[in-house]
Design an enzyme around this catalytic site. Structure first.
Site, PDB file in Angstrom:
ATOM      1  N   ASP A  11       0.840  -1.211   0.000  1.00 27.97           N
ATOM      2  CA  ASP A  11       0.000   0.000   0.000  1.00 27.97           C
ATOM      3  C   ASP A  11       0.870   1.254   0.000  1.00 27.97           C
ATOM      4  O   ASP A  11       1.999   1.239   0.499  1.00 27.97           O
ATOM      5  CB  ASP A  11      -0.908  -0.029   1.240  1.00 27.97           C
ATOM      6  CG  ASP A  11      -2.041   0.964   1.137  1.00 27.97           C
ATOM      7  OD1 ASP A  11      -2.271   1.520   0.039  1.00 27.97           O
ATOM      8  OD2 ASP A  11      -2.716   1.201   2.163  1.00 27.97           O
ATOM      9  N   ASN A  55     -10.761  -2.821  -6.113  1.00 29.00           N
ATOM     10  CA  ASN A  55      -9.952  -1.886  -6.917  1.00 29.00           C
ATOM     11  C   ASN A  55     -10.624  -1.495  -8.240  1.00 29.00           C
ATOM     12  O   ASN A  55     -10.255  -0.500  -8.858  1.00 29.00           O
ATOM     13  CB  ASN A  55      -8.546  -2.443  -7.192  1.00 29.00           C
ATOM     14  CG  ASN A  55      -7.625  -2.397  -5.986  1.00 29.00           C
ATOM     15  OD1 ASN A  55      -6.747  -3.218  -5.828  1.00 29.00           O
ATOM     16  ND2 ASN A  55      -7.811  -1.412  -5.112  1.00 29.00           N
TER      17      ASN A  55
END
Ligand code: FPP
Length: 254
Positions: A24, A72
């Protein structure tokens, strides 16, 4: 201390067999450099290479990377397209290097619903590396735990309806065997970069007893030294699996 010095402090007798990573912070890293988000993702591929080499150096057997979640797809279309292109290109460009390093590529997730080009490239690379016996690099692509558990439950229900299974046979081992991670041991260590302290729908069942390592480092800055440090921190933890400290410490001679 450089990466090799940190590596030498690792106890080779208790290296986790399986490490999972939530990569991330690519977007924030790029913004900090005054660049487009995708520059963070392309630089993040370099960190994937670093971590893979580091895993190989210390004998980690399985490395699972959260590369694209089912959530996503909600990102702007241009970013989704750029990420898919990056995945396709990285996978095809890396086959030679994966083979040289004996890395076997594997994938978990809803692979049938990936764009055809991405799926085809992935399957090609999986096939080309299938005889490798080194680190197993498992890409979580179009993956989420809720998708995986829902899929497994439907499959179990179908097998009961078709009398291949009876409800009384359901236990944790059986559930594990219906998940996309069935062939692999559960991760002992989960790393998340970028300072966020959440699991984001990743391997919820499989990390029941994993140690969690959260670091402020953004993924494009995450290098071998950070990976080795995460393992050293892991080795300081006492893994009790529900028991007491006294039960798990070796008994002292009288
Ligand atoms: C999270 O950062 C990262 C991703 C959603 C994608 C990660 C993918 C790669 C590094 C490419 C992997 C390539 C291979 C071959 C495995 P973010 O965009 O959520 O960052 P932010 O939280 O700062 O916005």
């Amino acid at each position: 201390m450089d990466a090799a010095q940190i590596r030498d402090k690792i106890n080779r007798n208790s290296v986790p067999r399986h490490i999972a990573i939530i990569m991330d912070g690519n977007g924030r890293w790029a913004e900090q450099q005054g660049e487009q988000r995708i520059f963070g993702h392309t630089t993040g591929v370099e960190s994937v290479r670093e971590v893979l080499m580091a895993a190989q150096e210390i004998g980690v057997d399985y490395l699972t990377l959260y590369a694209f979640s089912t959530e996503n797809w909600n990102r702007p279309e241009w970013e989704v397209n750029a990420l898919m292109d990056l995945l396709v290109n990285s996978i095809s460009n890396e086959i030679e290097s994966l083979n040289k390093n004996k890395v076997r590529l594997l994938a978990i997730g809803d692979l049938e619903n990936l764009p055809e080009k991405c799926r085809a490239e992935l399957m090609h690379a999986i096939d080309k590396t299938k005889h490798n016996t080194g680190v197993r690099l498992i890409l979580a692509l179009n993956y989420s735990s809720k998708w995986e558990l829902t899929h497994a439950m439907k499959h179990i229900a179908r097998d009961i309806a078709e009398k291949k299974l009876i409800a009384e046979e359901i236990n944790d081992h059986l559930i594990s065997s219906y998940l996309s991670t069935a062939p692999y041991p559960d991760p002992e260590l989960l790393i998340r970069t970028s300072g966020e302290q959440r699991i984001s729908n990743f391997l919820l069942w499989q990390i029941a007893y994993a140690e969690l390592h959260f670091t402020e480092t953004l993924w494009p800055d995450f290098k071998k030294a950070h990976f080795f440090q995460a393992i050293i921190d892991y080795q300081k933890r006492e893994r009790r699996f529900g028991k007491t400290s006294d039960q798990i410490r070796p008994s002292q001679p009288a």
